[in-house]
Design a protein around this motif. Sequence first.
Motif, PDB file in Angstrom:
ATOM      1  N   THR A 198       0.453  -1.500  -0.023  1.00  0.00           N
ATOM      2  CA  THR A 198       0.297  -0.529   0.136  1.00  0.00           C
ATOM      3  C   THR A 198       0.958   0.918   0.288  1.00  0.00           C
ATOM      4  O   THR A 198       1.989   1.440   0.660  1.00  0.00           O
ATOM      5  CB  THR A 198      -1.215   0.217   1.445  1.00  0.00           C
ATOM      6  OG1 THR A 198       0.041   0.222   2.592  1.00  0.00           O
ATOM      7  CG2 THR A 198      -1.954  -1.417   1.276  1.00  0.00           C
ATOM      8  N   THR A 199       0.318   2.417  -0.596  1.00  0.00           N
ATOM      9  CA  THR A 199       1.046   3.977   0.050  1.00  0.00           C
ATOM     10  C   THR A 199      -0.021   4.831   0.871  1.00  0.00           C
ATOM     11  O   THR A 199      -1.119   4.764   0.608  1.00  0.00           O
ATOM     12  CB  THR A 199       1.050   4.313  -1.588  1.00  0.00           C
ATOM     13  OG1 THR A 199       1.350   3.445  -2.514  1.00  0.00           O
ATOM     14  CG2 THR A 199       1.695   5.997  -1.553  1.00  0.00           C
ATOM     15  N   GLN A 200       0.978   5.408   1.955  1.00  0.00           N
ATOM     16  CA  GLN A 200       0.379   5.855   2.576  1.00  0.00           C
ATOM     17  C   GLN A 200       0.915   6.820   3.231  1.00  0.00           C
ATOM     18  O   GLN A 200       1.888   7.136   2.739  1.00  0.00           O
ATOM     19  CB  GLN A 200       0.234   5.109   4.186  1.00  0.00           C
ATOM     20  CG  GLN A 200      -0.109   4.062   3.901  1.00  0.00           C
ATOM     21  CD  GLN A 200      -1.828   3.560   4.012  1.00  0.00           C
ATOM     22  OE1 GLN A 200      -2.462   4.720   4.342  1.00  0.00           O
ATOM     23  NE2 GLN A 200      -2.518   2.367   2.837  1.00  0.00           N
ATOM     24  N   PRO A 201      -0.037   8.547   3.527  1.00  0.00           N
ATOM     25  CA  PRO A 201       0.631   9.862   3.372  1.00  0.00           C
ATOM     26  C   PRO A 201       1.387   9.535   4.822  1.00  0.00           C
ATOM     27  O   PRO A 201       0.412   8.957   6.091  1.00  0.00           O
ATOM     28  CB  PRO A 201      -0.821  10.594   3.373  1.00  0.00           C
ATOM     29  CG  PRO A 201      -2.041   9.482   4.158  1.00  0.00           C
ATOM     30  CD  PRO A 201      -1.624   8.206   3.408  1.00  0.00           C
TER      31      PRO A 201
END
Length: 297
Positions: free
Chosen positions: A64-67
């Motif tokens: 995933t990509t998370q801020p």
Amino acid sequence: MTPLVRRLAAEKGVDLASVAGTGVGGRIRKEDVLNAAAAPAATAAPAAVAAAPKERVISPLRGTTQPMSRLRKVLAERAVASMQQTAQLTTVVEVDVTKLAAYRDEVKGSFQQKTGDKLSFLPFFALAAAEALQEFPIVNSTVDGTDIVYPASENISIAVDTERGLLTPVLRDAGSKNIAQIAHEIADLAARTRDNKLKPDELAGGTFTLTNTGSRGALFDTPVVFLPQSAILGTGVVVKRPGVVTVDGQQAISIRSYVYLALSYDHRTIDGADAARFLSSVKARLEAADFAAQLGA
């Protein structure tokens, strides 16, 4: 070995390979088989029950990509700015805390009964560091342009690992406190930090940082100094291993307790000799383990 002996062994369930023959040339006789059959069977050692393997936890963050959180952004910016604006390096010493470990074991029960707080090694490390900062205030200093500012007190930031990220509440005027006061304040600050109940001013005003990397099993690391401070002390895990000691003038091997202390500092104002003197003072204080007068419980 005769057919009779083989047949008898089969009937009695005797393993001929385990029978020592008493006949001529070591030949196995009928009596040897009968004696082996009559002997109590050796109790087989129970097989060790293998510990169930610890269930692996697979993070849902994989793939995933998370801020970044707001706190993580601030930490990232401060870390990069500190590394770019200072000349950081780390000096490490090994400390024999065998006497301190024995003293802590001796008093921790009564200490908790009297104060309600558990007695870890951290309050001893904090007090030893605060006293050394009083002796070598350059390690407690800050840089203001071309000036070096020496604070009038030792306000130690205590690194606390939280779900939100690393926070550093401040143990104020640590050099004036005893072990009981330090232990209680560290426990209180850490608990309120994790519960997000700190006041903003409790995170400000630190002059030096103490980070207990040993709480997660690390021997030592090279912690990063965050501006405006000039130094940070990392304490590793306390481990037992053989060490050389002198007994009655003779060297001997003994089981000892050791810890690594790692001091990262800003080389713009703190020289390696300053760092070594500071660490030597902390080391001597901890190895002497003379804290009875400062226990406060």
